[in-house]
Design a protein around this motif. Structure first.
Motif, PDB file in Angstrom:
ATOM      1  N   GLY A 119       0.821  -1.216   0.000  1.00  0.00           N
ATOM      2  CA  GLY A 119       0.000   0.000   0.000  1.00  0.00           C
ATOM      3  C   GLY A 119       0.848   1.256   0.000  1.00  0.00           C
ATOM      4  N   TYR A 122       2.433   1.489  -3.595  1.00  0.00           N
ATOM      5  CA  TYR A 122       1.474   1.900  -4.618  1.00  0.00           C
ATOM      6  C   TYR A 122       1.101   3.376  -4.467  1.00  0.00           C
ATOM      7  CZ  TYR A 122       0.745  -3.066  -5.679  1.00  0.00           C
ATOM      8  OH  TYR A 122       0.918  -4.375  -6.054  1.00  0.00           O
ATOM      9  N   PHE A 123       0.792   3.781  -3.247  1.00  0.00           N
ATOM     10  CA  PHE A 123       0.391   5.164  -3.007  1.00  0.00           C
ATOM     11  C   PHE A 123       1.520   6.127  -3.378  1.00  0.00           C
ATOM     12  CE2 PHE A 123      -0.116   8.976  -0.497  1.00  0.00           C
ATOM     13  CZ  PHE A 123      -1.469   9.263  -0.605  1.00  0.00           C
ATOM     14  N   SER A 124       2.739   5.790  -2.967  1.00  0.00           N
ATOM     15  CA  SER A 124       3.880   6.673  -3.269  1.00  0.00           C
ATOM     16  C   SER A 124       4.128   6.749  -4.770  1.00  0.00           C
ATOM     17  CB  SER A 124       5.135   6.165  -2.549  1.00  0.00           C
ATOM     18  OG  SER A 124       4.931   6.112  -1.152  1.00  0.00           O
ATOM     19  N   ALA A 127       1.318   8.858  -6.389  1.00  0.00           N
ATOM     20  CA  ALA A 127       1.464  10.269  -6.030  1.00  0.00           C
ATOM     21  C   ALA A 127       2.643  10.898  -6.769  1.00  0.00           C
ATOM     22  CB  ALA A 127       1.648  10.411  -4.513  1.00  0.00           C
ATOM     23  N   TRP A 206      -4.582   4.134  -4.733  1.00  0.00           N
ATOM     24  CA  TRP A 206      -4.744   5.125  -3.678  1.00  0.00           C
ATOM     25  C   TRP A 206      -5.369   4.492  -2.440  1.00  0.00           C
ATOM     26  CZ3 TRP A 206      -3.319  10.195  -3.008  1.00  0.00           C
ATOM     27  CH2 TRP A 206      -2.757  10.847  -4.120  1.00  0.00           C
ATOM     28  N   LEU A 209      -3.278   2.279   0.445  1.00  0.00           N
ATOM     29  CA  LEU A 209      -2.569   2.791   1.622  1.00  0.00           C
ATOM     30  C   LEU A 209      -3.451   2.737   2.866  1.00  0.00           C
ATOM     31  CD1 LEU A 209      -0.134   3.997   2.969  1.00  0.00           C
ATOM     32  CD2 LEU A 209      -0.907   6.268   2.267  1.00  0.00           C
TER      33      LEU A 209
END
Length: 309
Positions: A119, A122-124, A127, A206, A209
């Protein structure tokens, strides 16, 4: 059904023949068919699509025949790769404690623990990719950055799908969405922005996370609490050495709602039983969350799943 005269017609007939099948299976079948058809067309540049398709229908198969083959192969593959189901249990206790014999329980447990790391990644990645794509969009270098970012998202979507299928048992695509060959580069980029599947994939990354944090925290908390309760008899045996933090005025105390008192073996056995029930309830919860997460992954990561294709 009429003989298709173009590749798009063949794919539409194949999609119609697979109506009602798993969306992941449909995506794989369409990818394989389009790859084969375009390879046949590329190897015979002098032959038009209609003549090529007439030859393909005889060798590769008509859309209805290909659809039936994929349905049959899917049944065989699923039987081969799925772990053997646990023996059926009729009693309530057997169904409750039988979760420990299901291998899918432990793969779901591992996925929930792993989801914190995935998570965050993926989020980083999303972003960073979105910020670079938007920030550099006014420059010439922004165009290849956007293409690379969306391409990486599709690759990560395929990788996550394989992880979900292996650990949670939900059928996910084994082929990516076939890239459009008849469009220019700018048209492909425009389609990336207008394709609903692109945004559902980004939404999934998104969400991973907060979901990863929730999954990891819930799993670790419940497992720690159940294991602590299971260790109650050990606390009774080694009260002078272990669990010193539970002592009040040099005495270990418990309160079941009837007032604090020094625990005895009855309290230890009671906590042991509660720990066993909590542990197996946690395993049931983990398997249930894994099943629901698999449904969400299919809905967001598989093209056409959001329309119930």
């Amino acid at each position: 059904m009429t003989t298709p005269r173009t590749i798009n017609e063949y794919l539409e007939q194949l999609r119609a023949a697979l109506r009602g099948a798993d969306p992941a299976l449909i995506q794989d079948a369409l990818y394989d068919a389009e790859e084969h058809l375009r390879a046949e067309l590329y190897e015979r540049p002098g032959r038009d699509e209609a003549a090529m398709l007439e030859h393909v229908v005889e060798s590769y198969g008509a859309p209805e025949e290909v659809a039936e083959i994929y349905r049959d192969q899917e049944i065989k593959v699923q039987r081969a790769i799925r772990p053997p189901p646990p023996p059926p249990r009729r009693s309530l206790g057997g169904r409750f404690f039988g979760v420990a014999a299901d291998s899918r329980t432990y793969t779901a447990l591992f996925y929930m623990l792993l989801s914190l790391a995935t998570g965050i990644f993926y989020f980083s990645w999303v972003a960073l990719g979105l910020s670079l794509s938007v920030g550099l969009s006014v420059l010439i270098i922004g165009l290849p950055i956007i293409v690379l970012f969306f391409g990486s998202v599709r690759v990560l979507s395929l990788v996550e799908g394989r992880v979900v299928e292996a650990m949670l048992g939900t059928r996910m695509p084994r082929r990516p969405v076939y890239p459009s060959r008849d469009l220019t580069l700018l048209q492909r980029i425009a389609r990336m922005f207008t394709d609903w599947h692109t945004w559902t994939t980004l939404c999934y990354f998104w969400l991973m996370l907060p979901l990863g944090v929730a999954y990891f925290t819930l799993t670790v908390t419940l497992l720690s609490a159940s294991l602590a309760l299971l260790a109650a008899p050990l606390a009774m045996l080694f009260r002078n050495d272990w669990f010193a933090g539970l002592y009040v005025d040099h005495q270990m105390t418990v309160d079941w709602g009837f007032g604090a008192h020094t625990p005895g073996w009855g309290d230890a056995i009671g906590m042991l039983l509660i720990g066993v029930l909590l542990l197996f309830a946690t395993l049931h919860l983990v398997r249930g969350i894994g099943y629901l997460h698999g449904l969400m992954a299919k809905h967001l990561l598989v093209r056409g799943a959001e329309q119930g294709a």
